[in-house]
Design a protein around this motif. Structure first.
Motif, PDB file in Angstrom:
ATOM      1  N   HIS A  96       1.008  -1.445  -0.040  1.00 41.32           N
ATOM      2  CA  HIS A  96      -0.487  -0.364   0.024  1.00 41.32           C
ATOM      3  C   HIS A  96       0.785   1.172  -0.106  1.00 41.32           C
ATOM      4  CE1 HIS A  96      -3.435   2.964   0.552  1.00 41.32           C
ATOM      5  NE2 HIS A  96      -3.819   1.793   1.111  1.00 41.32           N
ATOM      6  N   PRO A  97       0.808   1.691  -1.122  1.00 40.28           N
ATOM      7  CA  PRO A  97       2.051   3.292  -1.323  1.00 40.28           C
ATOM      8  C   PRO A  97       1.997   4.152  -0.087  1.00 40.28           C
ATOM      9  CG  PRO A  97      -0.257   3.065  -2.798  1.00 40.28           C
ATOM     10  CD  PRO A  97       0.124   1.853  -1.833  1.00 40.28           C
ATOM     11  N   PHE A  98       0.103   4.257   0.596  1.00 38.29           N
ATOM     12  CA  PHE A  98       0.137   4.922   1.267  1.00 38.29           C
ATOM     13  C   PHE A  98       0.377   5.006   2.989  1.00 38.29           C
ATOM     14  CE2 PHE A  98      -2.384   6.379  -2.200  1.00 38.29           C
ATOM     15  CZ  PHE A  98      -1.813   7.890  -2.919  1.00 38.29           C
ATOM     16  N   THR A  99       0.090   3.747   2.748  1.00 36.51           N
ATOM     17  CA  THR A  99       0.284   3.115   4.730  1.00 36.51           C
ATOM     18  C   THR A  99       2.209   2.211   5.134  1.00 36.51           C
ATOM     19  OG1 THR A  99      -0.716   1.621   4.352  1.00 36.51           O
ATOM     20  CG2 THR A  99      -2.075   2.723   4.589  1.00 36.51           C
ATOM     21  N   SER A 100       2.386   2.271   3.597  1.00 32.42           N
ATOM     22  CA  SER A 100       3.778   1.487   2.924  1.00 32.42           C
ATOM     23  C   SER A 100       3.179  -0.012   3.971  1.00 32.42           C
ATOM     24  CB  SER A 100       4.452   1.761   3.848  1.00 32.42           C
ATOM     25  OG  SER A 100       4.769   2.673   3.542  1.00 32.42           O
ATOM     26  N   GLU A 101       1.832  -0.158   3.967  1.00 28.28           N
ATOM     27  CA  GLU A 101       2.084  -1.965   4.762  1.00 28.28           C
ATOM     28  C   GLU A 101       2.101  -3.181   3.968  1.00 28.28           C
ATOM     29  OE1 GLU A 101      -2.050  -2.561   7.734  1.00 28.28           O
ATOM     30  OE2 GLU A 101      -2.014  -0.125   6.243  1.00 28.28           O
ATOM     31  N   HIS A 102       2.296  -3.754   4.350  1.00 25.44           N
ATOM     32  CA  HIS A 102       2.479  -5.025   3.433  1.00 25.44           C
ATOM     33  C   HIS A 102       1.336  -5.805   3.482  1.00 25.44           C
ATOM     34  CE1 HIS A 102       6.369  -4.016   1.530  1.00 25.44           C
ATOM     35  NE2 HIS A 102       6.580  -3.261   2.865  1.00 25.44           N
ATOM     36  N   ALA A 103       0.913  -6.710   2.140  1.00 24.27           N
ATOM     37  CA  ALA A 103       0.163  -7.941   2.743  1.00 24.27           C
ATOM     38  C   ALA A 103       0.168  -9.523   1.731  1.00 24.27           C
ATOM     39  CB  ALA A 103      -1.404  -8.265   2.382  1.00 24.27           C
ATOM     40  N   GLN A 121      18.118  -4.691   4.827  1.00 21.06           N
ATOM     41  CA  GLN A 121      18.254  -5.788   4.660  1.00 21.06           C
ATOM     42  C   GLN A 121      16.626  -5.863   5.742  1.00 21.06           C
ATOM     43  OE1 GLN A 121      21.941  -7.280   5.698  1.00 21.06           O
ATOM     44  NE2 GLN A 121      21.843  -8.537   3.954  1.00 21.06           N
ATOM     45  N   GLU A 122      16.433  -5.205   6.703  1.00 23.83           N
ATOM     46  CA  GLU A 122      15.168  -5.314   7.823  1.00 23.83           C
ATOM     47  C   GLU A 122      14.176  -4.546   7.105  1.00 23.83           C
ATOM     48  OE1 GLU A 122      16.390  -2.170  10.676  1.00 23.83           O
ATOM     49  OE2 GLU A 122      18.406  -3.638  11.317  1.00 23.83           O
ATOM     50  N   LEU A 123      14.606  -3.285   6.214  1.00 24.40           N
ATOM     51  CA  LEU A 123      13.322  -3.163   5.623  1.00 24.40           C
ATOM     52  C   LEU A 123      12.484  -4.546   4.421  1.00 24.40           C
ATOM     53  CD1 LEU A 123      13.609   0.554   4.765  1.00 24.40           C
ATOM     54  CD2 LEU A 123      12.405  -0.447   6.507  1.00 24.40           C
ATOM     55  N   HIS A 124      13.569  -5.726   4.041  1.00 23.59           N
ATOM     56  CA  HIS A 124      12.749  -6.466   3.175  1.00 23.59           C
ATOM     57  C   HIS A 124      12.908  -8.189   3.593  1.00 23.59           C
ATOM     58  CE1 HIS A 124      15.661  -3.907  -0.655  1.00 23.59           C
ATOM     59  NE2 HIS A 124      14.288  -3.330  -0.257  1.00 23.59           N
ATOM     60  N   ALA A 125      12.731  -7.602   4.787  1.00 19.89           N
ATOM     61  CA  ALA A 125      12.199  -9.036   5.977  1.00 19.89           C
ATOM     62  C   ALA A 125      11.142  -9.093   5.110  1.00 19.89           C
ATOM     63  CB  ALA A 125      12.833  -8.843   7.142  1.00 19.89           C
ATOM     64  N   LEU A 126      10.064  -8.466   5.215  1.00 15.44           N
ATOM     65  CA  LEU A 126       8.688  -9.001   4.399  1.00 15.44           C
ATOM     66  C   LEU A 126       7.754  -9.290   3.251  1.00 15.44           C
ATOM     67  CD1 LEU A 126       6.518  -7.068   6.620  1.00 15.44           C
ATOM     68  CD2 LEU A 126       6.648  -9.265   7.264  1.00 15.44           C
ATOM     69  N   ILE A 155      20.329   8.306   6.939  1.00 19.00           N
ATOM     70  CA  ILE A 155      20.618   6.398   7.036  1.00 19.00           C
ATOM     71  C   ILE A 155      18.968   5.906   6.300  1.00 19.00           C
ATOM     72  CG2 ILE A 155      21.003   4.292   7.107  1.00 19.00           C
ATOM     73  CD1 ILE A 155      23.566   6.661   6.326  1.00 19.00           C
ATOM     74  N   GLU A 156      17.924   6.283   7.427  1.00 19.53           N
ATOM     75  CA  GLU A 156      16.412   6.072   7.488  1.00 19.53           C
ATOM     76  C   GLU A 156      15.833   6.116   5.965  1.00 19.53           C
ATOM     77  OE1 GLU A 156      13.364   4.014   8.994  1.00 19.53           O
ATOM     78  OE2 GLU A 156      15.683   3.938   9.300  1.00 19.53           O
ATOM     79  N   ALA A 157      15.971   7.900   5.880  1.00 20.75           N
ATOM     80  CA  ALA A 157      15.657   7.944   4.448  1.00 20.75           C
ATOM     81  C   ALA A 157      15.775   7.698   3.467  1.00 20.75           C
ATOM     82  CB  ALA A 157      15.564   9.642   4.414  1.00 20.75           C
ATOM     83  N   VAL A 158      16.630   8.133   3.388  1.00 27.85           N
ATOM     84  CA  VAL A 158      18.127   7.053   2.209  1.00 27.85           C
ATOM     85  C   VAL A 158      17.287   5.086   1.736  1.00 27.85           C
ATOM     86  CG1 VAL A 158      19.921   6.219   1.368  1.00 27.85           C
ATOM     87  CG2 VAL A 158      20.191   8.336   2.402  1.00 27.85           C
ATOM     88  N   ALA A 159      17.409   4.258   3.318  1.00 27.84           N
ATOM     89  CA  ALA A 159      17.036   3.180   2.690  1.00 27.84           C
ATOM     90  C   ALA A 159      15.595   2.973   2.061  1.00 27.84           C
ATOM     91  CB  ALA A 159      17.160   2.392   4.008  1.00 27.84           C
ATOM     92  N   ARG A 160      14.723   3.731   3.243  1.00 26.94           N
ATOM     93  CA  ARG A 160      13.200   4.045   2.536  1.00 26.94           C
ATOM     94  C   ARG A 160      13.299   4.518   1.297  1.00 26.94           C
ATOM     95  NH1 ARG A 160       9.523   2.762   5.893  1.00 26.94           N
ATOM     96  NH2 ARG A 160       9.651   2.281   8.404  1.00 26.94           N
ATOM     97  N   THR A 161      13.497   5.145   0.150  1.00 29.27           N
ATOM     98  CA  THR A 161      13.915   5.807  -1.016  1.00 29.27           C
ATOM     99  C   THR A 161      14.090   5.074  -1.521  1.00 29.27           C
ATOM    100  OG1 THR A 161      14.484   7.895  -0.208  1.00 29.27           O
ATOM    101  CG2 THR A 161      14.346   7.449  -2.504  1.00 29.27           C
ATOM    102  N   ILE A 162      15.278   3.383  -1.660  1.00 27.84           N
ATOM    103  CA  ILE A 162      16.015   3.151  -2.048  1.00 27.84           C
ATOM    104  C   ILE A 162      14.599   1.782  -2.017  1.00 27.84           C
ATOM    105  CG2 ILE A 162      17.804   1.082  -2.738  1.00 27.84           C
ATOM    106  CD1 ILE A 162      19.793   2.936  -1.275  1.00 27.84           C
ATOM    107  N   ALA A 163      13.724   1.093  -0.471  1.00 24.82           N
ATOM    108  CA  ALA A 163      13.028   0.454  -0.785  1.00 24.82           C
ATOM    109  C   ALA A 163      11.856   0.296  -1.379  1.00 24.82           C
ATOM    110  CB  ALA A 163      13.048   0.728   1.122  1.00 24.82           C
ATOM    111  N   ARG A 164      11.331   1.324  -1.135  1.00 24.05           N
ATOM    112  CA  ARG A 164       9.957   2.011  -1.819  1.00 24.05           C
ATOM    113  C   ARG A 164      10.405   2.609  -3.516  1.00 24.05           C
ATOM    114  NH1 ARG A 164       5.977   5.293  -0.864  1.00 24.05           N
ATOM    115  NH2 ARG A 164       4.454   6.088  -2.510  1.00 24.05           N
TER     116      ARG A 164
END
Length: 445
Positions: free
Chosen positions: A87-94, A259-264, A416-425
């Motif tokens: 979900h692009p607005f909540t960043s939830e995964h299902a 790696q943490e963000l991609h765990a799901l 770092i958090e912003a950079v990682a989330r930009t890449i993850a998105r």
């Protein structure tokens, strides 16, 4: 790991989907972890649908997710068909796992239609009978991995003790009466260590009984299983992510967070530094003076480039492709292109032409990220390289990225958090685009 529908997005999707399925007459049951649905669930929702309705159920899942604002970013043919949404607005995964058979390597564990015919209605959705659920939770991981999931043991034991006749009958259909009695006895006594010693015997019993009782059906089922694996070979669900940037730009910290963000998103992740290094022992030491040693001779430099090229290809065939087949996220801290950016680090000279030729012959890369920051900022973090050298590398990286759709330049001056989330998105969005291309080829787009 669990997913809580804090924003209500997941709960909305589950309610819309199940309502659509019921209205369309889709026969389905939620196999496990349904107690708090639709408001809380584990990291995936396991659903059994009627084999003849699997395509219709998947189509309605896609439509329901789209109507609720979710994006399908991966569809994987595991034993179930696994659908991954974001979900692009909540960043939830299902994750929805759609089973239409309950099989192990093509051999039936439990008959799907029997579970559907005896399902228990809970209003919004149906669930299996206690006996079906207990036997399924026992056999699923046991037959694959030789052990029973710890969190299921208590519930399995309670049902086995309360409904021994029903449980033994289900187990006998799969493994024969003698082994069924023994499995029932060991579970009822909670002798899990002794139970898990029967894993090999259970697999042999399943194979022999199905070949002897239903040889034609079993042969067809195994052929379908082989076709499923073949499709996954040519459409691997995993992804490769490459990160470039000089020392001090923050690659290690960003990779750790990624790696943490991609765990799901993926079953596992694998990290490589520059190349797989199949042809020599991996060096895990920290490089503090990358330009300390002089370059090798021109001939040796060319041989070294060829060696790196061979290592990348061998690593791709023997490690990376199998990992992508198993839905891994493969992350590279530097890659072959770094020979163009920082040849002194690798002690090569007069080899740029050879690197440019060979880089076009490398296995495909999915996504490449350049962590970009002013030389003065990088120099403040690490002092190994001069500002002039950092400026040269920055210009070389930008030139390499220009015009290549696989490259993305990311501002590394952000936290770092912003950079990682930009890449993850961006990884998710690129996966969604890949899934759309695959759907068009399958006729679903």
């Amino acid at each position: 790991m669990s997913i809580a529908a804090e924003t209500g997005a997941l709960a909305q999707l589950v309610q819309v989907l199940f309502s659509h399925w019921k209205n369309a007459g889709i026969e389905f049951v939620v196999l496990r972890n349904y107690e708090e649905l639709p408001y809380h669930t584990s990291n995936d929702i396991d659903i059994l649908v009627s084999p003849r309705q699997r395509r219709a159920a998947e189509s309605l899942l896609r439509e329901s997710a789209h109507s609720c604002g979710w994006i399908l970013y991966n569809r994987v043919e595991f034993s179930p068909v696994s659908m991954f949404f974001w979900h692009p607005f909540t960043s939830e995964h299902a994750q929805f796992d759609l089973f239409h058979w309950l099989k192990w390597r093509g051999f039936t564990i439990l008959p799907a239609q029997a579970i559907l015919d005896n399902r228990v209605d809970r209003g919004l959705f149906c669930v299996p009978t206690p006996a079906h659920e207990a036997v399924l939770n026992l056999l699923t991981r046991f037959i694959y991995h030789g052990r029973v999931k710890e969190s299921y043991k208590a519930a399995i034991t309670n049902v086995f003790r309360a409904q021994p006749t029903e449980v033994q009958g289900l187990l006998a259909d799969v493994a024969g009466k003698r082994l069924a009695r023994e499995l029932l006895r060991l579970v009822s006594l909670e002798q899990w260590d002794k139970l898990e010693q029967h894993g090999g015997q259970l697999r042999r019993a399943v194979i022999m009984r199905q070949f002897l009782r239903r040889p034609h059906f079993t042969a067809v089922s195994l052929a379908m299983e082989a076709a499923r694996l073949l499709r996954r070979i040519f459409r691997p669900p995993g992804v490769s992510v490459l990160l470039f940037g000089p020392d001090g730009v923050g690659k290690s910290a960003v990779i750790a967070r990624l790696q943490e963000l991609h765990a799901l998103l993926f079953r596992r992740s694998a990290l490589y530094h520059f190349c797989p290094m199949l042809l020599r022992k991996k060096n895990t030491g920290i490089v503090t003076e990358p330009h300390q040693l002089p370059p090798r001779s021109m001939l040796v430099s060319w041989l070294k480039v060829l060696y790196y090229f061979a290592d990348h290809w061998l690593g791709y065939l023997l490690q990376l492709w199998p990992a992508k087949f198993q839905s891994a996220c493969i992350i590279f801290d530097r890659h072959f292109d770094d020979l163009l950016i920082d040849p002194r680090r690798y002690r090569i000279q007069r080899s740029a032409w050879l690197v440019r030729v060979l880089r076009r012959l490398l296995p495909p890369r999915d996504r490449v990220y350049v962590l970009d920051a002013p030389p003065e900022v990088v120099r403040q973090r690490k002092t190994e390289l001069s500002v002039e050298e950092l400026a040269r590398q920055r210009a070389a990286l930008r030139q390499l990225a220009a015009g290549d759709p696989h490259f993305v330049v990311v501002d590394a001056t952000a936290p770092i958090e912003a950079v990682a989330r930009t890449i993850a998105r961006d990884v998710i969005e690129s996966l969604a685009a890949r899934q759309q291309r695959r759907d068009r080829k399958r006729g679903n787009g």
